[in-house]
Design a protein around this motif. Structure first.
Motif, mmCIF file in Angstrom:
data_model
loop_
_atom_site.group_PDB
_atom_site.id
_atom_site.type_symbol
_atom_site.label_atom_id
_atom_site.label_comp_id
_atom_site.label_asym_id
_atom_site.label_seq_id
_atom_site.Cartn_x
_atom_site.Cartn_y
_atom_site.Cartn_z
ATOM 1 N N ASP A 1 -13.812 -31.930 41.571
ATOM 2 C CA ASP A 1 -12.906 -32.161 40.444
ATOM 3 C C ASP A 1 -11.484 -32.418 40.941
ATOM 4 O O ASP A 1 -10.779 -33.309 40.444
ATOM 5 C CB ASP A 1 -12.917 -30.955 39.499
ATOM 6 C CG ASP A 1 -14.264 -30.754 38.828
ATOM 7 O OD1 ASP A 1 -14.927 -31.767 38.543
ATOM 8 O OD2 ASP A 1 -14.651 -29.588 38.608
ATOM 9 N N ILE A 2 -11.073 -31.630 41.940
ATOM 10 C CA ILE A 2 -9.740 -31.818 42.522
ATOM 11 C C ILE A 2 -9.660 -33.186 43.200
ATOM 12 O O ILE A 2 -8.668 -33.910 43.064
ATOM 13 C CB ILE A 2 -9.434 -30.698 43.535
ATOM 14 C CG1 ILE A 2 -9.479 -29.329 42.864
ATOM 15 C CG2 ILE A 2 -8.076 -30.941 44.196
ATOM 16 C CD1 ILE A 2 -8.399 -29.079 41.853
ATOM 17 N N ALA A 3 -10.718 -33.552 43.934
ATOM 18 C CA ALA A 3 -10.732 -34.832 44.646
ATOM 19 C C ALA A 3 -10.630 -36.002 43.670
ATOM 20 O O ALA A 3 -9.958 -37.009 43.955
ATOM 21 C CB ALA A 3 -12.002 -34.947 45.485
ATOM 22 N N LEU A 4 -11.293 -35.886 42.513
ATOM 23 C CA LEU A 4 -11.221 -36.948 41.513
ATOM 24 C C LEU A 4 -9.809 -37.097 40.965
ATOM 25 O O LEU A 4 -9.311 -38.219 40.801
ATOM 26 C CB LEU A 4 -12.201 -36.650 40.377
ATOM 27 C CG LEU A 4 -12.200 -37.649 39.208
ATOM 28 C CD1 LEU A 4 -12.534 -39.052 39.697
ATOM 29 C CD2 LEU A 4 -13.161 -37.199 38.123
ATOM 30 N N ARG A 5 -9.155 -35.989 40.692
ATOM 31 C CA ARG A 5 -7.788 -36.047 40.171
ATOM 32 C C ARG A 5 -6.817 -36.567 41.241
ATOM 33 O O ARG A 5 -5.850 -37.250 40.922
ATOM 34 C CB ARG A 5 -7.368 -34.667 39.667
ATOM 35 C CG ARG A 5 -8.273 -34.165 38.555
ATOM 36 C CD ARG A 5 -7.774 -32.919 37.897
ATOM 37 N NE ARG A 5 -8.736 -32.443 36.895
ATOM 38 C CZ ARG A 5 -8.451 -31.553 35.963
ATOM 39 N NH1 ARG A 5 -7.225 -31.027 35.894
ATOM 40 N NH2 ARG A 5 -9.369 -31.171 35.100
ATOM 41 N N ALA A 6 -7.096 -36.227 42.493
ATOM 42 C CA ALA A 6 -6.275 -36.784 43.569
ATOM 43 C C ALA A 6 -6.459 -38.296 43.657
ATOM 44 O O ALA A 6 -5.493 -39.043 43.869
ATOM 45 C CB ALA A 6 -6.638 -36.124 44.900
ATOM 46 N N ARG A 7 -7.688 -38.743 43.495
ATOM 47 C CA ARG A 7 -7.963 -40.183 43.561
ATOM 48 C C ARG A 7 -7.228 -40.925 42.456
ATOM 49 O O ARG A 7 -6.779 -42.064 42.658
ATOM 50 C CB ARG A 7 -9.465 -40.413 43.450
ATOM 51 C CG ARG A 7 -9.878 -41.871 43.633
ATOM 52 C CD ARG A 7 -11.380 -42.022 43.630
ATOM 53 N NE ARG A 7 -11.778 -43.403 43.819
ATOM 54 C CZ ARG A 7 -13.032 -43.828 43.842
ATOM 55 N NH1 ARG A 7 -14.019 -42.956 43.689
ATOM 56 N NH2 ARG A 7 -13.308 -45.101 44.006
ATOM 57 N N GLN A 8 -7.095 -40.311 41.289
ATOM 58 C CA GLN A 8 -6.364 -40.938 40.190
ATOM 59 C C GLN A 8 -4.887 -41.110 40.519
ATOM 60 O O GLN A 8 -4.212 -41.945 39.909
ATOM 61 C CB GLN A 8 -6.538 -40.102 38.914
ATOM 62 C CG GLN A 8 -7.963 -40.123 38.373
ATOM 63 C CD GLN A 8 -8.196 -39.112 37.267
ATOM 64 O OE1 GLN A 8 -7.370 -38.221 37.023
ATOM 65 N NE2 GLN A 8 -9.331 -39.224 36.578
ATOM 66 N N ARG A 9 -4.402 -40.348 41.491
ATOM 67 C CA ARG A 9 -3.020 -40.487 41.967
ATOM 68 C C ARG A 9 -2.965 -41.295 43.260
ATOM 69 O O ARG A 9 -1.977 -41.258 43.984
ATOM 70 C CB ARG A 9 -2.411 -39.097 42.202
ATOM 71 C CG ARG A 9 -2.377 -38.208 40.973
ATOM 72 C CD ARG A 9 -1.748 -36.867 41.308
ATOM 73 N NE ARG A 9 -0.333 -37.012 41.597
ATOM 74 C CZ ARG A 9 0.648 -36.667 40.768
ATOM 75 N NH1 ARG A 9 0.363 -36.146 39.586
ATOM 76 N NH2 ARG A 9 1.914 -36.826 41.107
ATOM 77 N N ARG A 10 -4.064 -41.997 43.581
ATOM 78 C CA ARG A 10 -4.172 -42.834 44.776
ATOM 79 C C ARG A 10 -4.037 -42.006 46.056
ATOM 80 O O ARG A 10 -3.403 -42.410 47.016
ATOM 81 C CB ARG A 10 -3.138 -43.970 44.754
ATOM 82 C CG ARG A 10 -3.291 -44.905 43.567
ATOM 83 C CD ARG A 10 -2.263 -46.020 43.618
ATOM 84 N NE ARG A 10 -2.464 -46.861 44.787
ATOM 85 C CZ ARG A 10 -3.340 -47.852 44.852
ATOM 86 N NH1 ARG A 10 -4.141 -48.112 43.831
ATOM 87 N NH2 ARG A 10 -3.442 -48.588 45.950
ATOM 88 N N GLU A 11 -4.639 -40.826 46.049
ATOM 89 C CA GLU A 11 -4.705 -39.971 47.223
ATOM 90 C C GLU A 11 -6.163 -39.608 47.497
ATOM 91 O O GLU A 11 -6.996 -39.630 46.588
ATOM 92 C CB GLU A 11 -3.873 -38.697 47.034
ATOM 93 C CG GLU A 11 -2.397 -38.961 46.772
ATOM 94 C CD GLU A 11 -1.574 -37.687 46.733
ATOM 95 O OE1 GLU A 11 -1.948 -36.721 47.440
ATOM 96 O OE2 GLU A 11 -0.573 -37.651 45.993
ATOM 97 N N VAL A 12 -6.458 -39.262 48.744
ATOM 98 C CA VAL A 12 -7.806 -38.850 49.126
ATOM 99 C C VAL A 12 -7.746 -37.391 49.569
ATOM 100 O O VAL A 12 -7.122 -37.062 50.591
ATOM 101 C CB VAL A 12 -8.373 -39.722 50.269
ATOM 102 C CG1 VAL A 12 -9.754 -39.233 50.675
ATOM 103 C CG2 VAL A 12 -8.429 -41.185 49.845
ATOM 104 N N ALA A 13 -8.367 -36.512 48.791
ATOM 105 C CA ALA A 13 -8.413 -35.086 49.133
ATOM 106 C C ALA A 13 -9.498 -34.851 50.179
ATOM 107 O O ALA A 13 -10.641 -35.248 49.980
ATOM 108 C CB ALA A 13 -8.677 -34.251 47.889
#
Length: 276
Positions: free
Chosen positions: A223-235
């Motif tokens: 879930d955290i990784a998905l929200r990071a991806r929405q900010r153009r980041e890779v967790a």
């Protein structure tokens, strides 16, 4: 410390990372007048021009203590220019495997021995300088930890005996990169993105950057990784607030059980790759 054939490439890459006004002190046995020609690789490369770095040349032997105690900078002709520095004043120190020694017949183990000798001498000098400063100022910051390039994997056992943790196995890293690219050429794009100044960099973010803990505190890492991806980041991992980084190595990169929900706290950290 030390000299390499690709020194110009290393300086050019470093110049892209550091702030304007930074200084790079080159300490090795290569005469100052000869360095400009070596940086151009005997005419195979263009003249090195730096935008953020100021290069200071020091001529000396990196395994002789008196040369390391206090470094005196010289100009392009080899004459002292009045500038000097001690080892406790640097923000970082990198000891390179000396190409000059290898050209004179030294093997990898011999080069590693020289690098290890330099590392131990530098650490000892730093400790004495720090103890002297701390006696006058108890809040004096400790000196930086020097990093040494190691060529032969057999040297790792010596490093453990000498209690040296700051080293880079350069040949092993290069071999690993070449093996990955040979298996899948597209991985070269990923490595270029991660390892160059223009690409993504590693960031340590607070979990609150991605989650409003007042509304949703129990989430899985996915879930955290998905929200990071929405900010153009890779967790790529996380560090719980109750653990030190050294105790969370199994979670910082590619943690297990990514799908299992956990309760996040405001001081939890998320490790990401991002452009800024």
């Amino acid at each position: 410390c030390g000299w390499r054939r690709d020194m110009a490439d290393m300086i050019a890459q470093l110049d892209e990372y550091v702030q304007e006004g930074s200084e790079l002190w080159l300490f090795n046995s290569v005469p100052a007048p000869k360095r400009a020609e070596l940086l151009k690789d005997t005419g195979n490369k263009e003249e090195l021009i730096t935008n953020n770095l100021t290069i200071c040349n020091v001529v000396g032997n990196p395994i002789i203590r008196r040369d390391l105690n206090r470094m005196h900078a010289v100009d392009d002709s080899g004459k002292p220019n009045g500038r000097e520095i001690t080892l406790d004043q640097f923000d970082s120190i990198l000891i390179l495997a000396d190409a000059v020694a290898m050209e004179n017949g030294a093997n990898m183990m011999s080069c590693d021995s020289r690098s290890l000798s330099s590392l131990l001498i530098i650490q000892d000098i730093q400790k004495k300088l720090y103890d002297k400063r701390k006696s006058k100022d108890p809040n004096a910051p400790p000196p930086c930890a020097p990093i040494s390039e190691i060529l032969d994997t057999r040297t790792k056992s010596l490093l453990k005996v000498a209690n040296c943790h700051g080293y880079i196995m350069s040949n092993q890293i290069i071999s690993s990169v070449m093996a990955q690219v040979s298996e899948d050429k597209d991985i070269n794009i990923v490595l270029r993105e991660i390892l160059t100044a223009d690409g993504s960099e590693t960031y340590i973010r607070k979990v609150t950057r991605f989650v409003d803990l007042d509304e949703d505190r129990v989430l899985s890492f996915w879930d955290i990784a998905l929200r990071a991806r929405q900010r153009r980041e890779v967790a790529v991992g996380y560090k719980p607030a109750e653990l030190e980084f050294k105790d969370a190595t199994h979670l910082i990169i590619n943690p297990a059980e990514k799908f299992v929900p956990r309760k996040w706290s405001p001081n939890d950290m998320i490790i990401t790759f991002a452009l800024d």
